[in-house]
Design a protein around this motif. Sequence first.
Motif, PDB file in Angstrom:
ATOM      1  N   ILE A  75      -6.669 -42.629  12.791  1.00 57.13           N
ATOM      2  CA  ILE A  75      -7.994 -43.160  12.466  1.00 57.13           C
ATOM      3  C   ILE A  75      -8.827 -43.342  13.728  1.00 57.13           C
ATOM      4  N   LEU A  76      -8.157 -43.725  14.815  1.00 56.79           N
ATOM      5  CA  LEU A  76      -8.892 -44.063  16.038  1.00 56.79           C
ATOM      6  C   LEU A  76      -8.973 -42.919  17.044  1.00 56.79           C
ATOM      7  N   ILE A  77      -8.398 -41.759  16.716  1.00 59.15           N
ATOM      8  CA  ILE A  77      -8.426 -40.629  17.645  1.00 59.15           C
ATOM      9  C   ILE A  77      -9.861 -40.230  18.008  1.00 59.15           C
ATOM     10  N   PRO A  78     -10.810 -40.176  17.025  1.00 54.29           N
ATOM     11  CA  PRO A  78     -12.201 -39.883  17.426  1.00 54.29           C
ATOM     12  C   PRO A  78     -12.748 -40.900  18.425  1.00 54.29           C
ATOM     13  N   VAL A  79     -12.373 -42.171  18.221  1.00 54.08           N
ATOM     14  CA  VAL A  79     -12.798 -43.209  19.166  1.00 54.08           C
ATOM     15  C   VAL A  79     -12.174 -42.942  20.535  1.00 54.08           C
ATOM     16  N   ALA A  80     -10.877 -42.554  20.528  1.00 56.33           N
ATOM     17  CA  ALA A  80     -10.176 -42.275  21.786  1.00 56.33           C
ATOM     18  C   ALA A  80     -10.828 -41.103  22.520  1.00 56.33           C
ATOM     19  N   ILE A  81     -11.155 -40.049  21.781  1.00 53.52           N
ATOM     20  CA  ILE A  81     -11.795 -38.886  22.404  1.00 53.52           C
ATOM     21  C   ILE A  81     -13.151 -39.285  22.976  1.00 53.52           C
ATOM     22  N   GLY A  82     -13.892 -40.080  22.190  1.00 51.40           N
ATOM     23  CA  GLY A  82     -15.184 -40.557  22.678  1.00 51.40           C
ATOM     24  C   GLY A  82     -15.037 -41.409  23.923  1.00 51.40           C
ATOM     25  N   LEU A  83     -13.999 -42.292  23.925  1.00 47.82           N
ATOM     26  CA  LEU A  83     -13.757 -43.150  25.076  1.00 47.82           C
ATOM     27  C   LEU A  83     -13.400 -42.327  26.306  1.00 47.82           C
ATOM     28  N   ILE A  84     -12.538 -41.320  26.117  1.00 50.35           N
ATOM     29  CA  ILE A  84     -12.159 -40.458  27.242  1.00 50.35           C
ATOM     30  C   ILE A  84     -13.394 -39.755  27.792  1.00 50.35           C
ATOM     31  N   GLY A  85     -14.255 -39.281  26.865  1.00 51.41           N
ATOM     32  CA  GLY A  85     -15.478 -38.616  27.304  1.00 51.41           C
ATOM     33  C   GLY A  85     -16.374 -39.554  28.097  1.00 51.41           C
ATOM     34  N   ILE A  86     -16.523 -40.793  27.592  1.00 52.88           N
ATOM     35  CA  ILE A  86     -17.353 -41.777  28.289  1.00 52.88           C
ATOM     36  C   ILE A  86     -16.743 -42.131  29.642  1.00 52.88           C
ATOM     37  N   LEU A  87     -15.415 -42.328  29.646  1.00 51.70           N
ATOM     38  CA  LEU A  87     -14.742 -42.660  30.903  1.00 51.70           C
ATOM     39  C   LEU A  87     -14.898 -41.532  31.927  1.00 51.70           C
ATOM     40  N   PHE A  88     -14.718 -40.293  31.446  1.00 52.14           N
ATOM     41  CA  PHE A  88     -14.832 -39.146  32.345  1.00 52.14           C
ATOM     42  C   PHE A  88     -16.242 -39.060  32.926  1.00 52.14           C
ATOM     43  N   ALA A  89     -17.237 -39.203  32.031  1.00 51.18           N
ATOM     44  CA  ALA A  89     -18.627 -39.150  32.487  1.00 51.18           C
ATOM     45  C   ALA A  89     -18.933 -40.309  33.428  1.00 51.18           C
ATOM     46  N   ALA A  90     -18.399 -41.503  33.086  1.00 57.20           N
ATOM     47  CA  ALA A  90     -18.644 -42.678  33.921  1.00 57.20           C
ATOM     48  C   ALA A  90     -18.009 -42.518  35.297  1.00 57.20           C
ATOM     49  N   VAL A  91     -16.779 -42.009  35.317  1.00 58.48           N
ATOM     50  CA  VAL A  91     -16.085 -41.824  36.599  1.00 58.48           C
ATOM     51  C   VAL A  91     -16.800 -40.777  37.452  1.00 58.48           C
ATOM     52  N   ILE A  92     -17.184 -39.645  36.818  1.00 59.16           N
ATOM     53  CA  ILE A  92     -17.901 -38.604  37.566  1.00 59.16           C
ATOM     54  C   ILE A  92     -19.228 -39.147  38.088  1.00 59.16           C
ATOM     55  N   GLY A  93     -19.960 -39.849  37.202  1.00 59.41           N
ATOM     56  CA  GLY A  93     -21.227 -40.432  37.627  1.00 59.41           C
ATOM     57  C   GLY A  93     -21.038 -41.459  38.726  1.00 59.41           C
ATOM     58  N   PHE A  94     -20.008 -42.311  38.557  1.00 53.17           N
ATOM     59  CA  PHE A  94     -19.696 -43.353  39.534  1.00 53.17           C
ATOM     60  C   PHE A  94     -19.379 -42.726  40.894  1.00 53.17           C
ATOM     61  N   LEU A  95     -18.501 -41.707  40.889  1.00 52.85           N
ATOM     62  CA  LEU A  95     -18.121 -41.053  42.142  1.00 52.85           C
ATOM     63  C   LEU A  95     -19.314 -40.331  42.763  1.00 52.85           C
ATOM     64  N   GLY A  96     -20.155 -39.726  41.891  1.00 52.24           N
ATOM     65  CA  GLY A  96     -21.328 -39.029  42.399  1.00 52.24           C
ATOM     66  C   GLY A  96     -22.290 -39.988  43.097  1.00 52.24           C
ATOM     67  N   ILE A  97     -22.528 -41.127  42.450  1.00 53.73           N
ATOM     68  CA  ILE A  97     -23.426 -42.128  43.046  1.00 53.73           C
ATOM     69  C   ILE A  97     -22.863 -42.650  44.353  1.00 53.73           C
ATOM     70  N   ILE A  98     -21.569 -43.003  44.318  1.00 53.27           N
ATOM     71  CA  ILE A  98     -20.935 -43.545  45.530  1.00 53.27           C
ATOM     72  C   ILE A  98     -20.921 -42.511  46.641  1.00 53.27           C
ATOM     73  N   PHE A  99     -20.593 -41.257  46.293  1.00 50.94           N
ATOM     74  CA  PHE A  99     -20.561 -40.189  47.302  1.00 50.94           C
ATOM     75  C   PHE A  99     -21.942 -40.030  47.939  1.00 50.94           C
ATOM     76  N   GLY A 100     -22.979 -39.978  47.079  1.00 51.84           N
ATOM     77  CA  GLY A 100     -24.336 -39.824  47.591  1.00 51.84           C
ATOM     78  C   GLY A 100     -24.746 -40.977  48.500  1.00 51.84           C
ATOM     79  N   ILE A 101     -24.421 -42.192  48.065  1.00 48.31           N
ATOM     80  CA  ILE A 101     -24.795 -43.372  48.854  1.00 48.31           C
ATOM     81  C   ILE A 101     -24.090 -43.371  50.209  1.00 48.31           C
ATOM     82  N   TYR A 102     -22.772 -43.120  50.181  1.00 44.76           N
ATOM     83  CA  TYR A 102     -22.024 -43.203  51.433  1.00 44.76           C
ATOM     84  C   TYR A 102     -22.321 -42.030  52.372  1.00 44.76           C
ATOM     85  N   VAL A 103     -22.587 -40.867  51.786  1.00 47.13           N
ATOM     86  CA  VAL A 103     -23.000 -39.739  52.637  1.00 47.13           C
ATOM     87  C   VAL A 103     -24.335 -40.069  53.312  1.00 47.13           C
ATOM     88  N   GLY A 104     -25.233 -40.689  52.524  1.00 46.69           N
ATOM     89  CA  GLY A 104     -26.516 -41.103  53.087  1.00 46.69           C
ATOM     90  C   GLY A 104     -26.333 -42.115  54.214  1.00 46.69           C
TER      91      GLY A 104
END
Length: 205
Positions: free
Chosen positions: A97-126
């Motif tokens: 029942i919760l697999i769609p929620v799990a897939i959605g969560l993984i997608g959000i986590l993946f996007a959040a981690v990529i976005g988080f790392l991208g922001i941090i990378f940009g800031i620290y490179v700057g």
Amino acid sequence: MIKEYLENVRSYLKDLPTDEREELLQFYEEQMLDAGYSMAEIEEKYGTPKQFARSLKIEYFIENDEISDETVTRSTRTKNRMNLVWLVILGLFASPILIPVAIGLIGILFAAVIGFLGIIFGIYVGIIGVLAGGLIAFINGVILLWQSVATGVFYIGAGLLLTGAVIFFAPIVWRITHWLFEVLVTFIKWVGNRYLSKNNVKGAR
């Protein structure tokens, strides 16, 4: 029957502190005995031993994360948070029942981690770029002093200004980094409470 059920639950709670684990199990044993639950009623209310243990661990890690205890080291808190993330993901995937929620969560986590790392990378490179520019300007200023005092002073001043800006903004950048991570952890805790707490354990079968 209840003791056998809780003994199975205990086998899945080995990563919790012994005192707190036994206190939890004693509490639920008394609750089950007082209510006179049959095994069918226990599994209907709490799920299988594995499901119940998982919900107890999720709630344990969530509650402990919200306690401001100075004796808890940063590495221990980080480890507990990683355990919480892993338990929530496993708990969601354990239920069809919760697999769609799990897939959605993984997608959000993946996007959040990529976005988080991208922001941090940009800031620290700057930051590194500005710091390097400041140091280069300062060194050039010292060299140019022998040719033109005004130009040398200008470059030294620019170098000191850039270096000072980095020192000033570094704590702010760290706070932003910490805040973004806390937002991510808060979201994970919300998912755990919403879908995998004891009150919702039946949905995670």
